[in-house]
Design an enzyme around this catalytic site. Structure first.
Site, PDB file in Angstrom:
ATOM      1  N   GLU A   1     -40.872  50.333 134.836  1.00  0.00           N
ATOM      2  CA  GLU A   1     -42.131  50.618 134.137  1.00  0.00           C
ATOM      3  C   GLU A   1     -43.291  50.791 135.108  1.00  0.00           C
ATOM      4  O   GLU A   1     -44.275  51.450 134.802  1.00  0.00           O
ATOM      5  CB  GLU A   1     -42.457  49.471 133.164  1.00  0.00           C
ATOM      6  CG  GLU A   1     -42.265  49.863 131.719  1.00  0.00           C
ATOM      7  CD  GLU A   1     -42.641  48.772 130.728  1.00  0.00           C
ATOM      8  OE1 GLU A   1     -42.157  48.861 129.607  1.00  0.00           O
ATOM      9  OE2 GLU A   1     -43.408  47.845 131.050  1.00  0.00           O
TER      10      GLU A   1
ATOM     11  N   HIS B   1     -14.949  46.313 139.600  1.00  0.00           N
ATOM     12  CA  HIS B   1     -13.754  46.820 138.907  1.00  0.00           C
ATOM     13  C   HIS B   1     -14.107  47.870 137.852  1.00  0.00           C
ATOM     14  O   HIS B   1     -13.262  48.264 137.058  1.00  0.00           O
ATOM     15  CB  HIS B   1     -12.986  45.651 138.285  1.00  0.00           C
ATOM     16  CG  HIS B   1     -12.502  44.688 139.328  1.00  0.00           C
ATOM     17  ND1 HIS B   1     -11.208  44.664 139.786  1.00  0.00           N
ATOM     18  CD2 HIS B   1     -13.173  43.749 140.051  1.00  0.00           C
ATOM     19  CE1 HIS B   1     -11.097  43.729 140.728  1.00  0.00           C
ATOM     20  NE2 HIS B   1     -12.272  43.164 140.910  1.00  0.00           N
TER      21      HIS B   1
ATOM     22  N   LYS C   1     -42.754  55.348 120.341  1.00  0.00           N
ATOM     23  CA  LYS C   1     -43.414  54.639 119.237  1.00  0.00           C
ATOM     24  C   LYS C   1     -44.070  55.643 118.292  1.00  0.00           C
ATOM     25  O   LYS C   1     -43.955  55.530 117.071  1.00  0.00           O
ATOM     26  CB  LYS C   1     -44.498  53.693 119.783  1.00  0.00           C
ATOM     27  CG  LYS C   1     -43.946  52.505 120.531  1.00  0.00           C
ATOM     28  CD  LYS C   1     -45.081  51.575 120.936  1.00  0.00           C
ATOM     29  CE  LYS C   1     -44.605  50.521 121.915  1.00  0.00           C
ATOM     30  NZ  LYS C   1     -45.682  49.782 122.551  1.00  0.00           N
TER      31      LYS C   1
HETATM   32  O1  PA5 Z   1     -44.708  45.728 130.158  1.00  0.00           O
HETATM   33  C1  PA5 Z   1     -45.191  45.951 129.077  1.00  0.00           C
HETATM   34  O2  PA5 Z   1     -46.405  45.965 128.908  1.00  0.00           O
HETATM   35  C2  PA5 Z   1     -44.323  46.173 127.836  1.00  0.00           C
HETATM   36  O3  PA5 Z   1     -42.984  46.243 128.108  1.00  0.00           O
HETATM   37  C3  PA5 Z   1     -44.589  45.038 126.878  1.00  0.00           C
HETATM   38  O4  PA5 Z   1     -44.291  43.843 127.538  1.00  0.00           O
HETATM   39  C4  PA5 Z   1     -43.767  45.120 125.617  1.00  0.00           C
HETATM   40  O5  PA5 Z   1     -43.948  46.362 125.015  1.00  0.00           O
HETATM   41  C5  PA5 Z   1     -44.190  44.031 124.649  1.00  0.00           C
HETATM   42  O6  PA5 Z   1     -45.545  44.167 124.301  1.00  0.00           O
HETATM   43  P1  PA5 Z   1     -46.327  43.069 123.508  1.00  0.00           P
HETATM   44  O7  PA5 Z   1     -46.317  41.810 124.290  1.00  0.00           O
HETATM   45  O8  PA5 Z   1     -47.711  43.609 123.344  1.00  0.00           O
HETATM   46  O9  PA5 Z   1     -45.637  42.891 122.174  1.00  0.00           O
END
Ligand code: PA5
Length: 445
Positions: free
Chosen positions: A285, A306, A420
């Site tokens: 990310e 394996h 989303k």
């Molecule tokens: O790294 C990030 O920001 C995302 O992966 C969030 O952690 C994930 O979408 C969860 O978001 P939230 O804590 O707002 O529910």
């Protein structure tokens, strides 16, 4: 102080020391951007000093809250996804007895909201029937669909089982200080809450209440975890030739520039499976943007030797490996001698299983380097809280440096929004009417 170590000598057949040292200037610049807050995403740098700035009172409050849940619940369900889930899951798994669930140790820490599997949720709710359970619901935004669905279902079940007032005592919410649906609900229902700072992004939040509370609920020493992280915060604070976060960040970028586009995080201990999942989110990310970035992958060896071993040894030469090697195990198991020796194993009788594992690791590393797969090796003294704290902070710091060397904003995740938007359009969420029309035209099946 025992500490994690980074060894890069097995990359030097593929790239030279000069290739790595050429990145010195950008690495210095990256550290400066992080500490002066002068780089991209500088409103998300709160993770940098979490170990040194988290007040003792907050840690004590987390421990007290965790002990309260431990005393009153057989099962605690931690609800969250992505950065609000993976760090806690990684640390708990690394520290837990693999068979704890079968031994009946309580409280069990289970997870929900990290998927939308209908059977998963049905089976979880069925398992919780008649059990004393509590909920730690974690969502920074408070609006993420997966945890919101899980929380709606489990809150309703808990209230039906114990009544609204008792349920409110067994629910803890970790969310934004002021904004979002979860903050509003927690205020209305009187839940105990902890805050996720505005300037700490999800994937950098394991050393905040997001990770610390579930880890403490599972019975682990979060003070030792934070101490380890603090040691690493100090050790990686400034530019130096010995700064292991810089060494790792520079080396992986030098490899990337030499055409090694995929990094495989390798472990030889099944307890590190979810540590790799946490690491994949952190780097994936943070760096996968602007059509750039190393693809983070992982294998659990020797299991995956394996299955994936053939590809790694002989497939396309665009990969490098980073091996996490655990020096000391918690237990000793010695291979027995057998008179008949039908399996031919007497040549290793009397040796510890870990010695065999270490030879599998060494043999694989040599084979992969010979096969054109550069290898870095990170050694961690043992799977204990303080070393995991070091490892977590090390990878976070290196990720910030690496992202700036790559010249991306390591702290946003604009690409996550696309699925989303489509999902909301397909589910006809109010406010998405135009998108609903547009997406219908794209459905081919
Ligand atoms: O790294 C990030 O920001 C995302 O992966 C969030 O952690 C994930 O979408 C969860 O978001 P939230 O804590 O707002 O529910």
């Amino acid at each position: 102080m025992k500490a994690i170590k980074v060894n890069i000598k097995n990359v030097l057949g593929s790239i030279s020391e000069a290739d790595i040292n050429n990145l010195d200037a950008v690495s210095v610049d990256a550290i400066e951007k992080l500490h002066k807050g002068s780089g991209l995403g500088n409103d998300f740098l709160g993770w940098l000093d979490l170990p040194s700035r988290t007040p003792t009172q907050e840690i004590d409050d987390i421990v007290t809250t965790a002990n309260n849940l431990r005393a009153n619940c057989e099962v605690v369900v931690a609800i969250g996804i992505g950065g609000s889930y993976l760090g806690a899951k990684a640390v708990i798994e690394a520290l837990s007895d693999t068979f704890a669930a079968y031994r009946g140790s309580t409280p069990q820490v289970l997870f929900a909201g990290q998927n939308i599997g209908e059977d998963y949720l049905y089976e979880l709710m069925d398992y919780l029937k008649g059990k004393k359970f509590g909920i730690v619901v974690i969502s920074k935004s408070g609006t993420t669909t997966e945890p919101a669905i899980a929380f709606r279902l489990l809150k309703e079940q808990l209230e039906a089982q114990v009544g609204k007032a008792e349920a409110a005592k067994r629910i803890v919410a970790i969310t934004d200080a002021k904004r979002g649906a979860l903050r509003q609900l927690a205020t209305e229902e009187g839940y105990k809450t902890f805050v996720i700072d505005d300037n700490v992004g999800g994937r950098f939040s394991v050393l905040s209440p997001v990770g610390l509370l579930p880890i403490a609920v599972a019975g682990y020493d979060i003070k030792a975890l934070m101490q380890g992280a603090l040691d690493m915060e100090k050790a990686t604070a400034t530019h130096s030739v010995d700064n292991i976060a810089e060494i790792y960040a520079k080396t992986r970028n030098a490899l990337y520039r030499a055409g090694k586009k995929i990094e495989i995080l390798v472990n030889y201990n099944p307890k590190l499976h979810f540590f790799a999942e946490w690491w994949k989110q952190l780097y994936g990310e943070s760096e996968g943007k602007d059509h750039k970035g190393i693809f983070p992958a992982s294998v659990d060896n020797s299991t995956d030797l394996h299955s994936m071993g053939q590809w790694i040894q002989d497939g396309e030469r665009t990969i490098f490996e980073t091996v996490i090697s655990v020096e000391e195990q918690q237990h000793e198991v010695v291979i027995p001698s057998d008179e008949a020796n039908l399996d031919g194993l007497n040549y290793i009788a009397g040796k510890r299983v870990d010695e065999v594992n270490k030879m599998a690791e060494l043999g694989t590393r040599i084979a992969h380097v010979d096969g054109g797969v550069p290898n870095m090796r990170i050694t961690i003294p043992a799977l204990k809280e303080e070393y995991l704290g070091q490892l977590i902070y090390f990878f976070e710091k290196a990720c910030g440096i690496s992202g700036y060397i790559l010249d991306v904003n390591p702290f946003n995740q604009p690409g996550v929004e696309d699925y989303k938007r489509n999902m909301f359009a397909l589910l006809a969420k109010p406010g998405y009417e135009k998108e609903t029309e547009a997406i219908k035209a794209k459905i081919t099946e």
